[in-house]
Design an enzyme around this catalytic site. Structure first.
Site, short mmCIF file in Angstrom:
data_model
loop_
_atom_site.label_atom_id
_atom_site.label_comp_id
_atom_site.label_asym_id
_atom_site.label_seq_id
_atom_site.Cartn_x
_atom_site.Cartn_y
_atom_site.Cartn_z
N CYS A 244 -8.50 -28.03 52.46
CA CYS A 244 -8.32 -28.87 53.89
C CYS A 244 -9.52 -28.30 54.85
CB CYS A 244 -6.99 -28.37 54.34
SG CYS A 244 -6.95 -26.80 54.98
N TYR B 76 0.73 -1.08 -0.05
CA TYR B 76 0.09 0.01 0.05
C TYR B 76 0.72 1.21 -0.08
CZ TYR B 76 0.93 -1.03 4.89
OH TYR B 76 1.63 -1.56 6.09
N LYS C 69 -8.07 2.91 15.53
CA LYS C 69 -7.87 1.55 16.15
C LYS C 69 -9.16 1.27 16.49
CE LYS C 69 -3.20 0.79 16.15
NZ LYS C 69 -2.43 0.58 17.29
N CYS D 109 -5.13 -19.71 53.36
CA CYS D 109 -5.39 -20.80 54.35
C CYS D 109 -3.91 -21.07 55.08
CB CYS D 109 -5.67 -22.00 53.53
SG CYS D 109 -5.26 -23.61 54.48
N CYS E 40 -10.83 -23.34 53.63
CA CYS E 40 -10.16 -23.67 52.29
C CYS E 40 -10.59 -24.69 51.78
CB CYS E 40 -8.64 -24.07 52.96
SG CYS E 40 -7.67 -24.73 51.76
P1 AMP Z 1 1.36 1.32 14.32
O1 AMP Z 1 2.59 -0.10 14.41
O2 AMP Z 1 0.60 0.99 15.32
O3 AMP Z 1 2.35 2.64 14.73
O4 AMP Z 1 0.95 1.38 12.94
C1 AMP Z 1 1.71 1.61 11.92
C2 AMP Z 1 1.78 0.27 10.99
O5 AMP Z 1 0.62 -0.28 10.52
C3 AMP Z 1 2.56 0.41 9.76
O6 AMP Z 1 3.88 0.36 10.14
C4 AMP Z 1 2.23 -0.56 8.78
O7 AMP Z 1 2.96 -1.91 9.23
C5 AMP Z 1 0.89 -1.11 9.50
N1 AMP Z 1 -0.37 -0.93 8.55
C6 AMP Z 1 -1.12 -2.05 8.24
N2 AMP Z 1 -1.99 -1.78 7.15
C7 AMP Z 1 -1.74 -0.68 6.73
C8 AMP Z 1 -2.15 0.49 5.73
N3 AMP Z 1 -3.23 0.20 5.03
N4 AMP Z 1 -1.43 1.63 5.58
C9 AMP Z 1 -0.48 1.98 6.48
N5 AMP Z 1 0.03 1.18 7.32
C10 AMP Z 1 -0.32 0.11 7.55
#
Ligand code: AMP
Length: 722
Positions: A441, A256, A344, A456, A438
């Site tokens: 025991c 990506y 998240k 115990c 207990c």
């Molecule tokens: P974090 O490790 O929580 O800081 O998140 C960053 C990491 O998310 C990046 O280093 C990627 O390895 C991961 N990641 C997973 N999917 C994607 C996505 N679609 N675009 C960017 N990062 C991604």
């Protein structure tokens, strides 16, 4: 699946044709292209056009031709995906540009705050791309002249590890870019030279949920350490010393990103994803170009809903400003781009039925309530039991037997009961209380002022006795080889063992006759037998001369772990001297606080315990150090390994310092921070950022049980089963 007989027929005809041309170099090239094309259709597009049989037949021909014509060897040939052996260490690789982390948005409000900042920067909402956040291991791939030349892990962001040989085995990673992709390289129109400039592409290597389950089931069957989650499994698999091991792990990838977008004609994230597809990469199909804030919200909501049904783990949604020019305008912080955010997901939670709250009696008499639940899979592994710590905690959470409870994994490792679903509570569910006596025991249990735990305190408690007997014989203590739970339990039942001094009255003849409580096929009782009995007696005898500190530790005094036992023995090198010491004397020892001094003093002045210690002395157990003992060294089986401890250890009662000292005693290094040099991170309860870092760096994470196994056996888990 490939399943088209006609297709196979045409291919075979084609082959016959090319064979007639008898130019092996050209034929090899033709086969490689054909196989790459079908691999792409199969792995990246999930839309195969030929049958498995036809594909295999092409592979076979290529292999044969390559074997006959070694002059055409090419590390990037599809036949080379199961690579050769690489050296002990992975070489460091500097990334073309830093691999940043992402800033997190823990809820919708934080996501909106990020969108607000984007709007402020441009005076309006600008188009953003929403992608799933794949929960795997970051990877950087470098192509030169369209060929894969290097693959590396993220490492610390600036420098990663060279895992090229391993990555070659990941089947959806193109070893060569497709023609359609070559055209999109920046300057591609101006001439061929652009193709020769290295280009670094980035993405995630992951292990599908099903493969993860299968891998862990196999690990379990072989008595190996299971991976905590698919992300660990992917990272661990990528860092195998032997690429053929990686090849057998079912890994996939999603790409990506590009390190330097100037390398491509693409002007935006959306165009980049399009180019990656054309170039032959596996690109996640669940992406959306969003023109409004509402569309971003809707994408995130849908992702949460679909999460469970996806065949791979995701832990969020990544939202990225689409235009590269606008990305550049927003820039980076030291840690992460400002133009992207990771929304998240809340930690995965499941509901299940709380069948019972059992009470466990530990070696020191501590009573721990344990939730026993219908097994349920949470964040990749099965959970059926979870500690509820103490009565206050059970009350605070208000969980009752019969409740439907919500469980999750703290730090994705340790199962935790969050609380009940009140609407599903049965009418007759009773508030839980610690039993007054207990469970082992029947003696009354007490709770001291200011303490959370019930205990115990009966010296005759069989649960404690069993735990104490096992502790005495354990590796870190007197190390009576072969004296395991089954034999000790039988001896207790037979009335031959009630305290640790009884070990030294056992003889080989009676041990050989010990009834193991099972019968053979003729219905006769199975006995321990002479061979095992003799070995056990020899092991018991050998334990008589262990250093004094080991015996002290073996006695199982409250708060006295191995390290404290060593401090006590160093200050008072015989049991007489130790017993003569006052509570204040003990508290004056460096590293021994008033709490430890108190419990040690009490233990050594309780008549029943004094009697056991006297019997041990009479039966030839050495309860004093001889000159030179202090320097006794354990086999340095962990030398060269670096451990990081995080979270609190609950099962063993060890502090982190004690656990650290025990690892060091076997030659390991113990460090306070995680780096790519860390061999293992031990995650106790409520493990924090060190755990996340370990995962990000692909460092294997162990739970407390695994740590105890290491201390017991002196052996670290094999790389195979990180
Ligand atoms: P974090 O490790 O929580 O800081 O998140 C960053 C990491 O998310 C990046 O280093 C990627 O390895 C991961 N990641 C997973 N999917 C994607 C996505 N679609 N675009 C960017 N990062 C991604």
């Amino acid at each position: 699946m490939r399943n088209m007989a006609d297709e196979q027929q045409t291919l075979l005809d084609e082959r016959a044709l090319a064979e007639a041309t008898s130019d092996p170099g050209a034929r090899i090239e033709q086969l490689r292209r054909e196989i790459e094309h079908h691999s792409y259709l199969y792995y990246a597009k999930d839309a195969p056009e030929i049958s498995d049989g036809a594909f295999d037949s092409l592979m076979r021909e290529l292999r044969e031709l390559e074997a006959a014509h070694p002059e055409f060897h090419d590390a990037n040939s599809p036949t080379q995906r199961v690579g050769g052996y690489v050296g002990e260490q992975f070489a460091p690789v500097r990334h073309a540009r830093r691999m940043y982390s992402l800033d997190d948005a823990m809820d919708v409000a934080e996501l909106d705050a990020w969108i607000d900042r984007v709007e402020e920067a441009f005076g309006r909402f600008v188009p953003v791309v929403c992608e799933l956040k794949i929960d795997g291991s970051s990877i950087a791939l470098t192509y030169e002249g369209g060929r894969l030349v290097q693959a590396s892990t993220r490492g610390d962001g600036t420098t990663g590890e060279d895992v090229t040989a391993n990555l070659r085995t990941v089947k959806d990673v193109p070893l060569r870019l497709r023609e359609a992709g070559m055209a999109g390289l920046a300057g591609g129109a101006a001439g061929a030279s652009a193709a020769d400039v290295p280009i670094e592409l980035r993405g995630e290597v992951y292990m599908p949920k099903r493969s993860f389950d299968a891998l862990n089931a196999a690990a379990e069957a072989n008595g190996k350490q299971a991976f905590a989650n698919p992300r660990n499994a992917a990272a661990g698999s990528l860092r195998q010393k032997d690429p053929s091991v990686t090849a057998h792990r079912d890994l996939s990838s999603f790409l990506y990103a590009v390190a330097d977008e100037r390398a491509l004609a693409a002007q935006s994230q959306w165009e980049l994803l399009q180019w990656l597809r054309e170039a032959g990469f596996h690109v996640n199909p669940d992406v959306e170009l969003c023109e409004t804030r509402e569309a971003v919200h809707a994408f995130c909501e849908r992702a949460v809903e679909r999460r469970e049904a996806l065949p791979y783990e995701i832990d969020g949604v990544v939202v990225k400003v689409n235009s590269f020019a606008q990305q550049a305008a927003m820039g980076h912080t030291a840690r992460a781009p400002r133009w992207a955010v990771a929304f998240k997901f809340p930690p995965e939670e499941k509901t299940t039925l709380l069948r019972d709250i059992a009470v466990q009696v530990g070696r020191t008499g501590k009573l721990t309530p344990v939730a026993e639940m219908d097994p349920v899979v949470v964040a990749g592994s099965t959970v059926a039991r979870a500690t509820l710590h103490n009565e206050d905690e059970v009350r605070r959470k208000d969980v009752r037997v019969g409740d439907t409870v919500i469980v999750r994994k703290a730090g994705d490792v340790i199962p935790e009961v969050l609380g009940p679903v009140l609407s599903l509570r049965p009418d007759d569910a009773q508030e839980w209380r610690m039993p007054a006596t207990c469970p082992s025991c029947g003696s009354p249990v007490i709770r001291e002022e200011g303490e959370a735990d019930f205990r115990c305190i009966s010296i005759d408690c069989p649960a404690q006795a069993l735990e104490r007997l096992l502790h005495w014989a354990s590796r870190g203590a007197m190390d009576i080889d072969g004296m395991g739970e089954e034999i000790v339990t039988r001896l207790v039942e037979a009335g031959r063992l009630s305290d640790v001094a009884d070990y030294y009255t056992l003889d080989a003849v009676e041990l050989a006759m010990l009834d193991m409580g099972r019968v053979n096929k003729d219905g006769e009782p199975i006995r321990l037998g002479e061979t095992v009995a003799k070995k056990l007696v020899a092991a018991i005898d050998e334990s008589r001369t262990r250093p004094f500190a080991r015996a002290l530790f073996g006695l199982g005094m409250r708060h006295v772990g191995k390290t404290i036992a060593e401090l006590l023995a160093a200050a008072h090198p015989s049991v007489e001297e130790l017993m003569a010491a006052s509570e204040e004397d003990l508290a004056a020892i460096d590293g021994v606080g008033p709490k430890i001094a108190r419990s040690t003093y009490l233990f050594l002045h309780t008549p029943d315990n004094v009697a056991v210690i006297e019997r041990l002395g009479k039966r030839g157990v050495r309860l004093a150090d001889e000159a030179g003992d202090a320097g006794e060294e354990l086999p340095q089986t962990l030398s060269g390994l670096t451990f990081v401890l995080t979270g609190s250890l609950v099962e063993s009662g060890m502090t982190r310092d004690e656990a650290g000292a025990a690892l060091k005693a076997r030659g390991a290094k113990v460090s306070g921070s995680v780096s790519k040099k860390t061999s293992f991170v031990v995650a106790g309860e409520a493990a924090g950022s060190k755990y996340d870092k370990a995962v990000a760096l692909g460092v294997p994470v162990l739970d407390e049980a695994a740590l105890l196994r290491i201390l017991e056996t002196g052996e670290a888990p094999q790389a195979e089963a990180e």
